[in-house]
Design an enzyme around this catalytic site. Sequence first.
Site, PDB file in Angstrom:
ATOM      1  N   SER A 158       0.867  -1.182   0.000  1.00 45.16           N
ATOM      2  CA  SER A 158       0.000   0.000   0.000  1.00 45.16           C
ATOM      3  C   SER A 158       0.901   1.230   0.000  1.00 45.16           C
ATOM      4  O   SER A 158       2.121   1.119   0.044  1.00 45.16           O
ATOM      5  CB  SER A 158      -0.884   0.003   1.243  1.00 45.16           C
ATOM      6  OG  SER A 158      -0.081   0.266   2.383  1.00 45.16           O
ATOM      7  N   LYS A 159       0.269   2.391  -0.006  1.00 44.69           N
ATOM      8  CA  LYS A 159       1.023   3.647  -0.015  1.00 44.69           C
ATOM      9  C   LYS A 159       2.018   3.712   1.137  1.00 44.69           C
ATOM     10  O   LYS A 159       3.083   4.294   1.027  1.00 44.69           O
ATOM     11  CB  LYS A 159       0.041   4.822   0.124  1.00 44.69           C
ATOM     12  CG  LYS A 159      -0.673   5.127  -1.163  1.00 44.69           C
ATOM     13  CD  LYS A 159      -1.131   6.584  -1.160  1.00 44.69           C
ATOM     14  CE  LYS A 159      -2.156   6.827  -2.244  1.00 44.69           C
ATOM     15  NZ  LYS A 159      -3.521   6.902  -1.731  1.00 44.69           N
ATOM     16  N   ARG A 160       1.598   3.125   2.249  1.00 41.68           N
ATOM     17  CA  ARG A 160       2.427   3.097   3.446  1.00 41.68           C
ATOM     18  C   ARG A 160       3.852   2.579   3.147  1.00 41.68           C
ATOM     19  O   ARG A 160       4.816   2.947   3.790  1.00 41.68           O
ATOM     20  CB  ARG A 160       1.743   2.135   4.423  1.00 41.68           C
ATOM     21  CG  ARG A 160       1.998   2.342   5.868  1.00 41.68           C
ATOM     22  CD  ARG A 160       0.924   1.590   6.681  1.00 41.68           C
ATOM     23  NE  ARG A 160       0.424   0.391   6.037  1.00 41.68           N
ATOM     24  CZ  ARG A 160       1.006  -0.803   6.113  1.00 41.68           C
ATOM     25  NH1 ARG A 160       2.112  -0.968   6.793  1.00 41.68           N
ATOM     26  NH2 ARG A 160       0.462  -1.856   5.500  1.00 41.68           N
ATOM     27  N   HIS A 161       3.958   1.680   2.176  1.00 39.56           N
ATOM     28  CA  HIS A 161       5.274   1.096   1.867  1.00 39.56           C
ATOM     29  C   HIS A 161       6.094   1.995   0.963  1.00 39.56           C
ATOM     30  O   HIS A 161       7.163   1.598   0.498  1.00 39.56           O
ATOM     31  CB  HIS A 161       5.102  -0.269   1.197  1.00 39.56           C
ATOM     32  CG  HIS A 161       4.473  -1.285   2.091  1.00 39.56           C
ATOM     33  ND1 HIS A 161       3.142  -1.615   2.001  1.00 39.56           N
ATOM     34  CD2 HIS A 161       4.983  -2.020   3.096  1.00 39.56           C
ATOM     35  CE1 HIS A 161       2.857  -2.525   2.929  1.00 39.56           C
ATOM     36  NE2 HIS A 161       3.965  -2.778   3.594  1.00 39.56           N
ATOM     37  N   GLY A 162       5.587   3.167   0.683  1.00 43.90           N
ATOM     38  CA  GLY A 162       6.337   4.085  -0.177  1.00 43.90           C
ATOM     39  C   GLY A 162       6.392   3.621  -1.622  1.00 43.90           C
ATOM     40  O   GLY A 162       7.252   4.049  -2.377  1.00 43.90           O
TER      41      GLY A 162
END
Length: 472
Positions: free
Chosen positions: A242-246
């Site tokens: 997800s976005k969280r993983h950059g």
Amino acid sequence: MSDVKNPKVRFAPSPTGQLHLGSARTALFNYLYAKHHDGTFYLRIEDTDKARSKQEYVEQICSSLEWLGIKWDGEPLFQSTRLNEYHDVVLTLLENNSAYRCFCSKDALETARVGGSYQYPGTCRNLSEEDIKLHMNSGEGFVVRLRVPEGETHFDDMIYGAVHVKHEEIDDFIIARSDGQPTYNLVVVVDDHEMEITHIIRGEDHISNTPKQILIYTAMGYAVPKFAHLPMILGQDKKRLSKRHGAPGVQEFKNEGYLPDALLNYLALLGWNPGSDEEIFTLDELIALFEMSHVHKKSAVYDEQKLSWISGQHMVRLGTAKILEGIHAINADWGQGFETNYLYAILEQLKQRSKSLRDFIDQSSYFFTDPQSYDEKSSRKNWKNVATSQIINVYKKRLESIEQWDANVIESTLRMTAEENDISAGKLIHPTRLALSGVSNGPSLFILMAILGKDVCIRRLNKALEIFPLQS
Ligand code: GLU
């Protein structure tokens, strides 16, 4: 060789956000499968959710696909234009008794919830014609549910193998909401049938929808297509990417100046390999090699370093003139006022180290202007005291007398100076690099010096000799 001929596949994004890596991988695998087997690849925009679908995302998804080189056949199909068709299918299902109207209120359903798990208790499953009329006449709202028969559904997933689901595990699920809007499971089946899709290739997150969709195919008497569910893509922490993983969306990769072929190459390896150790491919090579039997069940893990490596490999293969063209497309001013041969020499040196076209821009400023600042850590570590200044001064004097300015002579001069002064070459290399570039890493120092030219090197060394060692 498999005997699949002219399959029809589709990529069906919901335009509720930009194209992220997972969806791009789904699009790519559909495309590769279609092209490998002389088939057709359609684009369907799943925009029935009016509140969340946006035209700007439709445009972004299409332009990202175009940039990647994933070309769809024909015109994209927009689900929002097909509400009448969906409505007709719901009516047919009601008429042939495969579906029924459910008048249960939200509150009533809430009371029926047992613990965490929820199953529709079947309250409206067998209402009489009269009851239905009464409810309708009193203007009560209703949803439409599929009447799931007893038994079980199974399908042979092209990747996961045999999947069996007992119908008691499937609720009488909703196919049309109280506002008349058809649900995802309904519209997907109606469209896949209408578009004559033969192979549905999509993310593993949809595998639990497949038995429900098969029930709708069966209730409508439609032929059931084949299914392939692609493995999940995880972040390094083994959670769903997800976005969280950059992990940026495709648009950002494009803006950063990644090469589309490099990104495609990397995406292809998320869950597939050609059965050999080879890892660098063009799109045409991927089309030739792609086999569904080589797609893994196991989740793939997004690995930024691997992407960088693959990008570097594509950069090297691209050739310097094309790289320069690409850089100028994102920054027309880059290297302005310098000769093309000088720019080529810089690009030659940086291409192993650059994963994107922007990397070349970010890493090359010292080729055009003297350093305005110096890396703090390297300054303290590599130019600690006046002893360094003295030895740099000796080296600089020798450089001044070099007539044939080339990397070999520059290097041997440095090594000789180090040897005569009984110090390691590193004691000269690091401060010299700092003085010339302001940073602590980059291409081979001697090639860098050869490219910069003698005057620039001497000028920068003189300036550094004035500044270093820093006063603490
Ligand atoms: N619109 C769905 C999604 O974006 C596509 C599902 C499908 O391929 O059936 O996940």
